[in-house]
Scaffold this motif. Structure first.
Motif, mmCIF file in Angstrom:
data_model
loop_
_atom_site.group_PDB
_atom_site.id
_atom_site.type_symbol
_atom_site.label_atom_id
_atom_site.label_comp_id
_atom_site.label_asym_id
_atom_site.label_seq_id
_atom_site.Cartn_x
_atom_site.Cartn_y
_atom_site.Cartn_z
ATOM 1 N N PHE A 90 19.749 22.146 -58.092
ATOM 2 C CA PHE A 90 21.197 22.032 -58.525
ATOM 3 C C PHE A 90 20.963 20.125 -58.915
ATOM 4 N N GLU A 112 24.962 19.055 -67.545
ATOM 5 C CA GLU A 112 25.866 19.166 -68.108
ATOM 6 C C GLU A 112 26.132 20.795 -68.570
ATOM 7 N N GLY A 113 26.891 21.704 -68.238
ATOM 8 C CA GLY A 113 27.015 22.792 -69.350
ATOM 9 C C GLY A 113 26.198 23.944 -68.826
ATOM 10 N N SER A 114 24.695 23.244 -68.245
ATOM 11 C CA SER A 114 23.418 24.784 -67.883
ATOM 12 C C SER A 114 23.529 24.924 -66.354
ATOM 13 N N GLU A 115 23.064 25.542 -66.613
ATOM 14 C CA GLU A 115 23.089 26.939 -65.446
ATOM 15 C C GLU A 115 22.439 26.737 -64.626
ATOM 16 N N VAL A 116 22.039 27.023 -63.152
ATOM 17 C CA VAL A 116 21.846 27.076 -62.074
ATOM 18 C C VAL A 116 20.311 27.752 -62.158
ATOM 19 N N LEU A 126 28.089 23.484 -51.670
ATOM 20 C CA LEU A 126 28.448 23.427 -52.896
ATOM 21 C C LEU A 126 30.262 23.026 -52.785
ATOM 22 N N PHE A 154 28.452 19.267 -59.028
ATOM 23 C CA PHE A 154 26.910 19.758 -59.184
ATOM 24 C C PHE A 154 26.876 20.290 -60.280
ATOM 25 N N ARG A 155 25.117 20.218 -60.907
ATOM 26 C CA ARG A 155 24.982 20.677 -62.251
ATOM 27 C C ARG A 155 23.750 22.046 -61.720
ATOM 28 N N GLY A 156 23.395 22.623 -63.524
ATOM 29 C CA GLY A 156 22.026 22.657 -63.247
ATOM 30 C C GLY A 156 21.064 21.720 -64.053
#
Lengths: 177, 370
Positions: free
Chosen positions: B225, B216-220, B200, B210-212
């Motif tokens: 990923f 945007e703003g979301s958790e993994v 990462l 990378f994002r969840g």
């Protein structure tokens, strides 16, 4: 503070979580350290080293930092000038990190150029050349030049399927003899 | 307006796992941000501006071959559950539905094509967000489709365009090409071998982010990923897409190597984890979405390594989407408070795994009996 002390310290914000992020800031030669748990750190857009939460700084902070070193020219300073079309002021822009309308790009051009350089490393668009509805001759020429460059690239990469499509597109734009 | 229940598979073509590397790459998405000249951007637009945008897009969509027969979903006119279904299918953003428990703003809408895997969000942060969503790793194809849709709509609608800055967007992070290409990857091997941090941080160094699962703003969650380009200006669309494609291919190789390491060095533990996950999902009576997605990660790894025979990636993709709260409520025909929702989720997963799971639970047994 020793590593052992750090490891057992509660979060400075919520007081309940175990502090895992230790943020040291130096402002005006004064050092402050903030100890945060995972949750509070995430809320501030910070991430523990090696963590795998979707870590990115909140956009507004990010933009504020990006724009931080950029002098806003007198004419564009917050409150003094505003976009004549939508009324957005430089101050509003700094606060929300969003532009109000297409004209804002011209209104705050100098500031935006600095910002774009920091975000993207460039201010010059090199992608698609837009052909608007009812294009002028100049619009068509610009588009043709861009397409010809793309064609050259496709041929050099031996991407013949793409090259064929580009050739068709070029033909459709070229003035008929 | 159509009822979403009548078109249950809208926008879900990618679930079929038909694309390249679809055991590691669930889906590829390319979106283009576009705005109309002479109208304030989303956050500063008024009701009549937003309605004007929607009216003009509706008119243009009628003449766009890629949107022929597309259905238009006006979010303020939909019930909250249908809006959440669109969100759970990743066809609209949180912002377009008005945030968590919020109300969408006037004119917020999405066009979903019946023929192509393309959609257009209207009156999001930007006036239009053209999107293409495909199964597996198909960045060039997704870009080509989004590009064609852009040509069709841009020939009728005057995009806000600047000779130097390119396509103008509300947020300066999207200006230029307005292109965000992203690939949803499942990387349990790199997580289990603890190599993920390095990968990462490597992504950041090469201009990717990378994002969840939900952007945007979301958790993994569940080792999913979303990898995407960070910059949008100064490079052509083809270069952005090529670069992402190259790096994603490298990440796929790293993930494959990590999986081989797991099999070589810790086969017994890996098999145990996978079968435990299968056992829990096959028999649990209550499952939170978070627990489900983590267990599902084990099954996906097991299916990919052929440790869970007969289990198809398609089945796992289907569980991933249809076990989300709004989809379960849709199936139940009523709202489900959390404890009930967890019970419905467990029951749904049991049903699917009974039908499409591992036919013989001893099938993956590699320990020879003496």
């Amino acid at each position: 503070m020793t590593d052992k002390e750090k490891a057992s310290r509660p979060c400075d914000v919520c007081g309940s979580g175990k502090a895992v992020v230790h943020l040291t800031q130096v402002v005006n030669n004064e050092k402050t350290t903030l100890h945060l748990c995972q949750r509070c750190a995430a809320e501030k857009g910070l991430q523990a080293a090696g963590g795998t939460t979707a870590g990115h700084l909140p956009l507004v902070d990010f933009l504020a930092k990006m724009g931080g070193g950029e002098e806003v020219p007198a004419g564009e300073a917050g409150g003094e000038s505003a976009c004549p079309f939508c009324g957005l002021s430089a101050g509003d822009f700094k606060e929300v990190g969003r532009l109000g309308c297409p004209h804002c790009y011209a209104t705050f051009e100098t500031h935006i150029k600095g910002l774009l350089r920091r975000i993207h490393g460039s201010t010059q668009h090199v992608g698609k050349v837009y052909l608007p509805p009812d294009p002028s001759v100049t619009d068509k020429e610009k588009r043709l030049n861009a397409l010809r460059q793309k064609l050259q690239r496709a041929v050099s990469l031996e991407d013949f399927e793409r090259a064929a499509k580009l050739r068709d597109e070029i033909r459709s734009l070229e003035p008929t003899p | 307006m159509d009822e979403l229940a009548n078109v249950p598979d809208y926008g879900l073509g990618w679930l079929d796992a038909s694309g390249p590397a679809s055991d590691i790459v669930l889906s590829t998405r390319v979106r283009l941000a576009r705005n109309l000249q002479g109208i304030p951007f989303g956050p500063r637009s008024r009701v009549n501006d937003r309605e004007a945008v929607l009216g003009r897009v509706r008119e243009a969509a009628r003449r766009s071959p890629h949107l022929e027969g597309a259905s238009l979903w006006e979010l303020p006119h939909m019930d909250s559950r249908s809006r959440r279904i669109l969100l759970e299918r990743r066809l609209v953003s949180r912002e377009l539905v008005g945030g968590e428990g919020g109300v969408p703003s006037n004119g917020a809408a999405v066009f979903l094509s019946a023929l192509e895997p393309v959609s257009v969000m209207v009156n999001e942060e930007d006036h239009l967000r053209l999107q293409c969503l495909l199964s597996g790793l198909r960045l060039h194809e997704a870009w080509a489709l989004a590009d064609t849709l852009d040509e069709e709509l841009g020939a009728q609608l005057p995009w806000a365009y600047h000779q130097e800055f390119g396509f103008l967007t509300t947020c300066p992070t999207n200006v230029g090409t307005g292109l965000r290409a992203s690939v949803l990857m499942h990387l349990p091997g790199l997580v289990l071998t603890k190599e993920i941090g390095q990968v990462l941080s490597g992504l950041n160094q090469v201009g990717l982010t990378f994002r969840g699962l939900y952007g945007e703003g979301s958790e993994v969650l569940g080792n999913f990923f979303q990898v995407s380009n960070q910059t949008t200006l100064g490079k052509s669309e083809e270069d952005l897409v090529d670069h992402l494609h190259q790096i994603v291919q490298q990440v796929i190789q790293y993930e494959k190597q990590a999986r081989q390491v797991l099999l070589r060095e810790a086969r017994a533990i890996t098999e145990d984890k996978i079968w435990r996950a299968y056992g829990l999902l096959r028999y649990a009576r209550s499952l939170s979405f978070e627990e489900l997605i983590n267990l599902l990660s084990g099954l996906r790894l097991g299916a990919s390594l052929k440790l869970l025979p007969d289990l198809r990636v398609y089945t796992l993709n289907k569980i991933l989407i249809y076990s989300q709260a709004a989809h379960l409520e849709q199936a139940a025909g009523r709202d489900l408070p959390p404890p009930e929702c967890d019970a419905h989720r467990a029951s749904f997963v049991r049903r699917v795994l009974t039908r499409e799971g591992v036919a013989n639970s001893e099938g993956g047994d590699t320990v020879e009996s003496t």
